[in-house]
Design a protein around this motif. Structure first.
Motif, PDB file in Angstrom:
ATOM      1  N   PRO A   9      37.951 -23.569  -4.703  1.00  0.00           N
ATOM      2  CA  PRO A   9      36.805 -24.573  -5.083  1.00  0.00           C
ATOM      3  C   PRO A   9      35.469 -24.540  -5.085  1.00  0.00           C
ATOM      4  N   ASN A  10      34.686 -25.696  -5.948  1.00  0.00           N
ATOM      5  CA  ASN A  10      32.971 -25.673  -6.376  1.00  0.00           C
ATOM      6  C   ASN A  10      32.669 -26.000  -4.465  1.00  0.00           C
ATOM      7  N   PRO A  11      31.561 -25.021  -4.450  1.00  0.00           N
ATOM      8  CA  PRO A  11      30.910 -25.376  -3.525  1.00  0.00           C
ATOM      9  C   PRO A  11      31.345 -27.123  -2.891  1.00  0.00           C
ATOM     10  N   VAL A  12      30.511 -27.270  -4.480  1.00  0.00           N
ATOM     11  CA  VAL A  12      29.521 -28.877  -3.621  1.00  0.00           C
ATOM     12  C   VAL A  12      30.844 -29.620  -3.992  1.00  0.00           C
ATOM     13  N   ASP A  13      32.354 -29.166  -4.492  1.00  0.00           N
ATOM     14  CA  ASP A  13      33.489 -30.271  -4.003  1.00  0.00           C
ATOM     15  C   ASP A  13      33.563 -30.134  -3.290  1.00  0.00           C
ATOM     16  N   VAL A  16      31.350 -32.222  -0.397  1.00  0.00           N
ATOM     17  CA  VAL A  16      31.918 -33.612  -0.572  1.00  0.00           C
ATOM     18  C   VAL A  16      33.626 -34.418  -0.132  1.00  0.00           C
ATOM     19  N   GLY A  17      34.305 -33.174   0.163  1.00  0.00           N
ATOM     20  CA  GLY A  17      35.324 -33.840   0.357  1.00  0.00           C
ATOM     21  C   GLY A  17      35.127 -33.028   2.134  1.00  0.00           C
ATOM     22  N   THR A  18      33.910 -32.422   2.477  1.00  0.00           N
ATOM     23  CA  THR A  18      34.005 -32.504   3.919  1.00  0.00           C
ATOM     24  C   THR A  18      32.966 -33.994   4.200  1.00  0.00           C
ATOM     25  N   ARG A  19      32.446 -34.380   3.453  1.00  0.00           N
ATOM     26  CA  ARG A  19      31.770 -35.406   4.270  1.00  0.00           C
ATOM     27  C   ARG A  19      32.878 -36.713   4.045  1.00  0.00           C
ATOM     28  N   VAL A  20      34.114 -36.510   2.934  1.00  0.00           N
ATOM     29  CA  VAL A  20      34.701 -37.611   2.931  1.00  0.00           C
ATOM     30  C   VAL A  20      35.647 -37.962   4.247  1.00  0.00           C
ATOM     31  N   GLN A  46      44.156 -35.388   0.581  1.00  0.00           N
ATOM     32  CA  GLN A  46      44.001 -33.790   1.669  1.00  0.00           C
ATOM     33  C   GLN A  46      43.022 -32.966   0.467  1.00  0.00           C
ATOM     34  N   LYS A  47      43.440 -33.004  -0.978  1.00  0.00           N
ATOM     35  CA  LYS A  47      43.162 -32.318  -1.903  1.00  0.00           C
ATOM     36  C   LYS A  47      41.872 -32.796  -1.778  1.00  0.00           C
ATOM     37  N   TYR A  48      41.434 -33.465  -2.476  1.00  0.00           N
ATOM     38  CA  TYR A  48      39.604 -34.093  -2.288  1.00  0.00           C
ATOM     39  C   TYR A  48      39.661 -33.750  -0.893  1.00  0.00           C
ATOM     40  N   GLU A  49      39.596 -33.271  -0.147  1.00  0.00           N
ATOM     41  CA  GLU A  49      39.083 -33.817   1.640  1.00  0.00           C
ATOM     42  C   GLU A  49      39.046 -31.410   1.353  1.00  0.00           C
ATOM     43  N   ARG A  50      39.546 -31.079   1.022  1.00  0.00           N
ATOM     44  CA  ARG A  50      39.655 -29.706   1.472  1.00  0.00           C
ATOM     45  C   ARG A  50      38.750 -29.614   0.207  1.00  0.00           C
ATOM     46  N   GLY A  51      38.265 -30.000  -0.731  1.00  0.00           N
ATOM     47  CA  GLY A  51      37.643 -30.082  -2.218  1.00  0.00           C
ATOM     48  C   GLY A  51      38.486 -28.658  -3.751  1.00  0.00           C
ATOM     49  N   ALA A  52      39.915 -28.854  -3.407  1.00  0.00           N
ATOM     50  CA  ALA A  52      41.029 -28.382  -4.254  1.00  0.00           C
ATOM     51  C   ALA A  52      40.644 -29.190  -5.489  1.00  0.00           C
TER      52      ALA A  52
END
Length: 156
Positions: A9-13, A16-20, A46-52
């Protein structure tokens, strides 16, 4: 900066997912409840939170409304290396002059146990108990034999 299906995953994604996840956890909200609030399944959350999966601008705005934070919250405390990796891949120089606004260390609040501890601590009603837990945590955080940092003397 995109990625193909097999790459990380992109480090920014990921950030952001970690912050969500951090904000959702601090609010005591389940992935299911968050998904319902923004019209998604918990698997998508879940996919958002992992940055996937990358979160689009309008979805990020929706998340900020449901989680009651400004959109900028999702980018706060981004590790310095994240901006450098984007700069080198894109050649855009995004971090020049702006890097000082980001933390130089990984955000301890991004750890799930920290968020759970903060939520449990804030739910304590007894001020004396809260103070004792705070004092205990501070004493455990100082290495044995080391002095506490200056300016943290107690006035109680």
């Amino acid at each position: 900066m995109g990625r193909n299906k097999s790459s990380a995953p992109n480090p920014v994604d990921t950030h952001v997912g970690t912050r969500v996840r951090l904000r959702r956890t601090l609010l005591g909200m389940s992935q299911e409840k968050l998904g319902e609030a923004i019209g998604l399944t918990f698997q998508q959350v879940q996919k958002y939170e992992r940055g996937a999966n990358r979160i689009g601008a309008s979805r990020l705005y929706d998340l900020s409304q449901v989680l009651d934070v400004p959109v900028s919250f999702f980018f706060d405390d981004m590790p310095e290396g994240t901006l450098s990796s984007i700069d080198s891949a894109t050649g855009l120089g995004l971090s020049e002059g702006s890097q000082s606004s980001f933390s130089h260390h990984a955000d301890p609040m991004s750890q799930p146990d920290t968020a759970e501890l903060a939520r449990a601590f804030s739910s304590l009603d007894d001020v004396v108990v809260r103070r004792r837990i705070y004092d205990l945590a501070r004493s455990l955080a100082v290495p044995f034999g080391a002095e506490e940092p200056a300016g943290d003397e107690e006035n109680s």
